[in-house]
Design a protein around this motif. Sequence first.
Motif, PDB file in Angstrom:
ATOM      1  N   SER A 552       0.834  -1.204   0.000  1.00 34.58           N
ATOM      2  CA  SER A 552       0.000   0.000   0.000  1.00 34.58           C
ATOM      3  C   SER A 552       0.870   1.255   0.000  1.00 34.58           C
ATOM      4  N   VAL A 588      -6.798  -5.869  -3.544  1.00 33.77           N
ATOM      5  CA  VAL A 588      -6.773  -4.594  -4.265  1.00 33.77           C
ATOM      6  C   VAL A 588      -5.822  -3.638  -3.541  1.00 33.77           C
ATOM      7  N   SER A 591      -6.653   2.126  -5.101  1.00 34.53           N
ATOM      8  CA  SER A 591      -8.086   2.471  -5.032  1.00 34.53           C
ATOM      9  C   SER A 591      -8.559   2.870  -6.422  1.00 34.53           C
ATOM     10  N   ALA A 592      -9.861   3.087  -6.539  1.00 37.66           N
ATOM     11  CA  ALA A 592     -10.422   3.479  -7.841  1.00 37.66           C
ATOM     12  C   ALA A 592      -9.835   4.808  -8.296  1.00 37.66           C
ATOM     13  N   THR A 595      -6.307   4.311  -9.365  1.00 35.60           N
ATOM     14  CA  THR A 595      -6.265   3.620 -10.663  1.00 35.60           C
ATOM     15  C   THR A 595      -6.556   4.600 -11.792  1.00 35.60           C
ATOM     16  N   ASN A 638      -8.220  -3.908 -12.393  1.00 38.77           N
ATOM     17  CA  ASN A 638      -8.047  -3.375 -11.027  1.00 38.77           C
ATOM     18  C   ASN A 638      -9.131  -2.359 -10.709  1.00 38.77           C
ATOM     19  N   LEU A 639      -9.487  -1.552 -11.712  1.00 37.03           N
ATOM     20  CA  LEU A 639     -10.525  -0.544 -11.491  1.00 37.03           C
ATOM     21  C   LEU A 639     -11.852  -1.222 -11.155  1.00 37.03           C
ATOM     22  N   ALA A 642     -11.661  -2.565  -7.680  1.00 40.99           N
ATOM     23  CA  ALA A 642     -11.664  -1.489  -6.694  1.00 40.99           C
ATOM     24  C   ALA A 642     -13.065  -0.926  -6.516  1.00 40.99           C
ATOM     25  N   LYS A 645     -15.112  -3.393  -4.581  1.00 43.20           N
ATOM     26  CA  LYS A 645     -14.692  -3.395  -3.172  1.00 43.20           C
ATOM     27  C   LYS A 645     -15.194  -2.147  -2.453  1.00 43.20           C
ATOM     28  N   GLU A 646     -15.003  -0.998  -3.091  1.00 45.75           N
ATOM     29  CA  GLU A 646     -15.413   0.256  -2.456  1.00 45.75           C
ATOM     30  C   GLU A 646     -16.939   0.329  -2.343  1.00 45.75           C
TER      31      GLU A 646
END
Length: 651
Positions: A552, A588, A591-592, A595, A638-639, A642, A645-646
């Motif tokens: 991170s 992840v 984060s969005a 990304t 990944n987006l 993310a 997840k978010e």
Amino acid sequence: MEEVDVEPTTTPIPGFDSNQKHLGFVWGPGDILVYETIYKASGGSAGGCPFVHEVRKDEDIYSPILRKLFNESHHIFVGLQRIREDLPSKNKKPQFVSISKNYRSVIRACMEELQQVAVSTQDAALATQYGNQVSILLAVELIWNLCEVLFIDAAPAGSLVLHLLDWVRLHKADVDEKAREVLASESPAEHQAYWDVVISYVLQGRMDEARQVLVKQAALQPAARVMFKLLDNLLMKMPIFNPGETQTLTEFDVKWRHWREEVDHCLQDQSFASNRHLEDICKILVGDEDVLLEYKELLSTWYHFLVTRLLFSHPTVKPTELHYYAQSSMHMFLDTRSVPEPLDSILLAAFEFDIHQVIKDCSIALNNWWFVGHLTDLLDHCKLLQSHNLHFGSNLREFLLLEYASGLFTHHSLWQLAVDYFDHCPEFGRVYLELQIERVPLDTERKALKVIRICEQRQMTEQVRSICKIMAKKALRNNRLGSALSWSIRAKDAAFATLISERFLQDYCAKGTFSDLDLIDNLGPAMLLSDRLTFLGKYREFHRLYGEKRFSDAAKLLLSLMTAKIAPHSFWMTLLTDALPLLEQKEVIFSADQTHELMFCLEELTSGKSLPTPDRPMQDEDIETTKIELLRLALARNLAMAIVKEGTVGV
């Protein structure tokens, strides 16, 4: 050797017709290069002579034995500078005399070593060279000793003749050697050099030794025993001034005159008429100059004649009267047709108490500045040169010390001694040091650090930076990037630090690893010197965080390097490639929003790039295009993860 910006000057050598020879000169840091050139009469140049000659300003500094003289005298010089100025003169005088004796003992030690080497060497040329150096040191010690007696110790009337006798005895030591030879023979009294030894002892005022040797002759001539006893009595009773006693100079003078009358009475009575040698000794005791001059060979020098003449005719001579007796003694002793040697002129100037003439003549006659520099410094501390300043702003002491120290700076190790001499030249010492320190060849990093330490102790900031830049460039030429970076940081040279940082990054791109990790890991505040150096330090920190699995923190740092424009644009693709492993983690990391930032950076990087065509085969650019597609795919995946997840966290 320093470079010259113009063509070296040439000097024609007369006596050549068609091909005229010239000499070219190139000035170096302390020496001169002399080379021969040939010019045809028509104007076209012919091939030059291949020989280049180095003309050294001060050859003595390259003698291993004389280097000991320079090293030892340096310690004495530094000690002299530490004598407190506020001490009364009477308290400082014994210290000055002691320092003068220390200088002379160093000269004598070097002289003895040179004599030993001259005798033991098999090389005739070397033996001659050492012999010449011994002759020079003998003259130097002779002059220094006389200056010590007359100027530094400043012996008063009465003591003056005693000091001059010690001076002559020290520099006319062959008498003792001859005496040992005579006394070691089977029959000393019949030895051919017997009377030379007796009379030499008398000429030096060594009455006890003369009496001991005379006993040998008296034992051989019982009939003349009364005559020998009479002379022995005269020699024993000769008054010698003792400054430690309560006897005044006037009382001594009365006693001496009474003794001389007694000796003169013996001559009038012809007490020694039957023995020429004893009669000559008696005439010497009354100061008969004609008899003294008959023994020129035993006296050997006019200044020995002077001191003997004073001893037997003017034992209470005052310092202010010396010049008269010195001049007359030199004229009486030397052949009227002969020209006085430089040493004679120097000693005469000393007897005349003309200190500046002594220094001037020594500067001309001697082959280096060691003697005049140290003697002038000592005389200056004795307050004997206060009235003599040179027209260009410096005083005589400083001028001579600057010349001496400048000569030392041409030597590979003695330059360190010169620093202290410059330190004690308040007018121009620092300026000279700043100019000379930059000429020291920086052969090794150890030597460079030594030079830097000297500069830092004296707050010579510009010189420190200059040396660091030189060392940084040397290290870079040798592909020692870590050392080059270290020197450029020390020099606070942002441009050079940027250049080296670029080289580090290029090496990383080529090899995939960093060299000199310890240096990069410990840059600290130094990384702020330049943007590129900052990036190098931070980029290395990213790798360290990644290695520690602090994904991170590593991701945040990587993104900030691009968004804050710290990373060079040309390095963005490498950074985005480094982001791939983080994008492909199960968990992840980005984060969005992060990304999106990465996507923006990728699009900014790829905008305007040409795409592969059927006419152009897959090359490096096409491989990069494939890499870009992989990045886009990873970023999109990944987006999506993310956002899911978010969104889940938000619910």
